[in-house]
Design an enzyme around this catalytic site. Structure first.
Site, PDB file in Angstrom:
ATOM      1  N   GLU A 157       0.700  -1.011  -0.322  1.00  0.00           N
ATOM      2  CA  GLU A 157       0.334  -0.318  -0.098  1.00  0.00           C
ATOM      3  C   GLU A 157       0.658   1.181  -0.303  1.00  0.00           C
ATOM      4  OE1 GLU A 157      -3.114   0.159   2.870  1.00  0.00           O
ATOM      5  OE2 GLU A 157      -4.977  -1.016   1.568  1.00  0.00           O
ATOM      6  N   GLU A 233      -6.272  -8.368  -0.685  1.00  0.00           N
ATOM      7  CA  GLU A 233      -6.844  -7.814   0.618  1.00  0.00           C
ATOM      8  C   GLU A 233      -8.175  -7.800   0.641  1.00  0.00           C
ATOM      9  OE1 GLU A 233      -4.569  -5.789   3.645  1.00  0.00           O
ATOM     10  OE2 GLU A 233      -1.950  -6.575   2.276  1.00  0.00           O
TER      11      GLU A 233
HETATM   12  C1  GLA Z   1      -3.777  -2.691   4.812  1.00  0.00           C
HETATM   13  C2  GLA Z   1      -2.221  -3.497   5.032  1.00  0.00           C
HETATM   14  C3  GLA Z   1      -3.017  -5.021   6.044  1.00  0.00           C
HETATM   15  C4  GLA Z   1      -3.649  -4.705   7.328  1.00  0.00           C
HETATM   16  C5  GLA Z   1      -5.006  -4.274   6.483  1.00  0.00           C
HETATM   17  C6  GLA Z   1      -6.363  -3.893   7.740  1.00  0.00           C
HETATM   18  O1  GLA Z   1      -4.319  -3.105   3.456  1.00  0.00           O
HETATM   19  O2  GLA Z   1      -1.785  -3.399   3.634  1.00  0.00           O
HETATM   20  O3  GLA Z   1      -1.413  -5.119   6.351  1.00  0.00           O
HETATM   21  O4  GLA Z   1      -2.646  -3.404   8.147  1.00  0.00           O
HETATM   22  O5  GLA Z   1      -4.943  -2.982   5.972  1.00  0.00           O
HETATM   23  O6  GLA Z   1      -5.546  -4.863   8.809  1.00  0.00           O
END
Ligand code: GLA
EC number: 3.2.1.23
Length: 574
Positions: A157, A233
């Site tokens: 991210e 995700e």
């Molecule tokens: C983002 C991050 C993950 C995690 C999620 C929340 O997607 O990439 O590592 O922190 O948020 O659980």
């Protein structure tokens, strides 16, 4: 050997269109003797791929002390994935977020003023060395060399943090130089800015989201006209912080969101398939104006619960996946109820008076300056002329217990933005400070812990401090507690088991501290909640006599260790 590539609209596995049905299991959050069980259950839900982050600070907590054995045996984890006939996705960061302390970055890296997650050369030297070590494990386990690894992710991210394309380009170069030949991906929250900033044209972009799939995938498509769509995700639950509620998502709603996503033909990685536990002191924290440290459980309301048992969500997801792919008929065995019993705890003595190598300086030293990785530092100062008054601390990171001549006065909490406390006259001021977990998201990565900034008493600088690092695991293991002392108490007890068993240690009658079973550091507990139980993995127990040590910082309401038949993660919003 099998190939894996990115086609015009789909992933191609050996040249044939392939949908990735992945689920996240972080090897560093699960006892290694249980890896195989959790991986297998992912296959039984219908998944074909396991995804894991790599937590740099678990492998190299101190500079140069690299470890890839036992809990850190990433190679073994990937081999178990392969043995189950599944593929693997590896996300080595170096930044991983993941509610893991410091977002996975080692404290030695983040502590010395380098510009993190950027092309700062001194940052990149260490990052490159780290990645090369990870890729020594991953490269020979890629699919085209007979291993399970089909995708590797660059950063995490990144569009939510920066836009330094040279940084991303360097990560890619290091990755390719180290022999990684599988497709490389990035993940970003699906906003135009994050997707634009977080990736490079040569990387395959994916999204992170848990609902409104069609809309999110359309945004992703605008940024990447061809190639498979993937939600890397798919958030099926959420994490908990101390003082909050236990987060759950409605099973039917989560299953219908997954159905919507799969109906588009997209690939998915379910975050989390099995969350596991922030054992020891590994939890992260968030701070978006209020510091919120994360709890020990990382149950995540995932299809497998914290103890690895299938939940209603497991079966609902399995039904959804069965609409799109072949799902094994076999179901995971139903776990027996855990043994429920209670045993008395005996007060073993005081533990925060433990002698350790102390530093005497004008101003208190931070955890970082002390090179201290454990939970507590004890700060002592002589009160000038024995006077009391208003004590003001610039920045408490994160929770401080203030006492004068051994008498508790009160606490200063970062979460409450506390800065001042009135102390009585006396000789000795003691401030015991807990690092409650390093922030894992946004720009507070790597911030120092301890008593930070100026400290004054009645407006005058208070100087001449002794800073004593307290290693809670070493104290618990040493078993040498001071019989006298008015500070927090250590408690010990024993219990017999016929055979090793998962246990759920009840913390409802305790206040705040750390618990250990047979020397295994279960983690932090706190009556602030929401979590009530601590998960004791069966492999940490033995048939015969087991020993529990509790380092309590405040009070036990009852000197008892009780074990409940099931997890109790606290009140939910419903
Ligand atoms: C983002 C991050 C993950 C995690 C999620 C929340 O997607 O990439 O590592 O922190 O948020 O659980």
């Amino acid at each position: 050997m099998t190939s894996f590539s990115i086609g015009d609209t789909e992933f191609l596995r050996d040249g044939r269109p392939h949908r990735v049905l992945a689920g996240a299991i972080h090897y560093f959050r699960v006892h290694p003797d249980q890896w195989q069980d959790r991986i297998r259950k992912a296959r039984l839900m219908g998944l074909n791929t396991i995804e894991t982050y790599v937590a740099w600070n678990a492998h190299e907590p101190r500079r140069g002390e690299w470890d890839a054995t036992g809990w850190n045996d990433l190679g073994r984890f990937l081999d178990l994935v392969a043995a189950e006939g599944m593929d693997a996705i590896v996300r080595p960061g170096p930044y991983i977020c993941a509610e893991w302390h410091n977002g996975g970055l080692p404290v030695w890296l983040t502590g010395d003023g380098r510009e993190l997650r950027s092309s700062d050369p001194s940052y990149l030297v260490d990052v490159s060395a780290y990645l090369r070590r990870v890729y020594e494990i991953v490269a020979p386990r890629q699919i085209d060399r007979g291993g399970p690894v089909v995708l590797v992710q660059i950063e995490n991210e990144y569009g939510a943090y920066g836009s330094d394309k040279d940084y991303l380009r360097t990560l890619v170069a290091v990755t390719r130089d180290a022999g990684i030949t599988v497709p490389l991906t990035t993940v970003d929250q699906p906003t135009d800015q994050m997707l634009a900033d977080g990736s490079l044209p040569e990387l395959h972009k994916t999204g992170s989201f848990g609902s409104r799939s069609t809309e999110r995938l359309a945004t992703l498509r605008r940024h990447q006209p061809t190639g498979p769509l993937m939600c890397s995700e798919f958030w099926d639950g959420w994490f908990d912080w101390w003082g909050g509620v236990h987060h759950t998502t409605d099973t039917a709603a989560a299953a219908s969101d997954l159905d919507d996503l799969l109906a588009t033909g997209a690939s998915v990685s379910i975050y989390m398939f099995h969350g596991g536990t922030n054992f020891g002191l590994t939890n992260g924290a968030n701070d978006k104006g209020r510091y919120l440290p994360l709890v020990t459980s990382y149950d995540y309301d995932a299809p497998l619960d914290e103890a690895g048992n299938p939940t209603a969500k497991f079966f609902a997801f399995r039904d959804v996946i069965a609409k799109y792919a072949a799902v094994p008929e076999e179901l995971p065995a139903v776990a027996p109820e855990a043994p429920a019993f209670s045993v008395p705890l005996i007060r073993a003595g005081a533990w925060t008076d433990a002698a350790a190598s102390a530093a005497r300086t004008e101003h208190p030293l931070s955890f970082d300056a002390l090179g201290h990785l454990s939970a507590l530092v004890r700060y002592d100062v002589v009160l000038p002329d024995g006077r009391g008054g208003q004590l003001v601390v610039d920045d408490v990171r994160d929770l401080a217990w203030v006492s004068v001549d051994g008498v508790p006065i009160g606490t200063l909490a970062r979460t409450r933005h506390d800065r001042a406390i009135t102390i009585p006259a006396g000789a000795a001021l003691r401030i015991l400070v807990e690092d409650q977990g390093r922030v894992n998201y946004d720009h507070r990565l790597g911030e120092e812990k301890g008593l930070i900034g100026a400290i004054t008493l009645n407006g005058e600088p208070l100087t001449g401090w002794t800073s004593t690092p307290l290693d809670v695991a070493a104290i618990a293991a040493s078993d040498s507690f001071t019989a006298t002392g008015t500070g927090p108490s250590a408690w010990t007890g024993t219990f017999d088991l016929d055979a090793p068993a998962d246990l759920f240690l009840d913390t409802a009658e305790w206040s705040k501290g750390y618990a250990f079973v047979n020397g295994f550091f279960l983690g932090r507990y706190w009556r602030n909640g929401p979590t009530r139980t601590m998960y004791v993995p069966a492999p940490a127990t033995v048939g015969g006599e087991n020993r529990i040590v509790v380092l309590e910082l405040e009070q036990l309401l009852s000197p008892t260790a009780a074990f409940l038949p099931a997890l109790s993660l606290g009140v939910t919003e419903e």
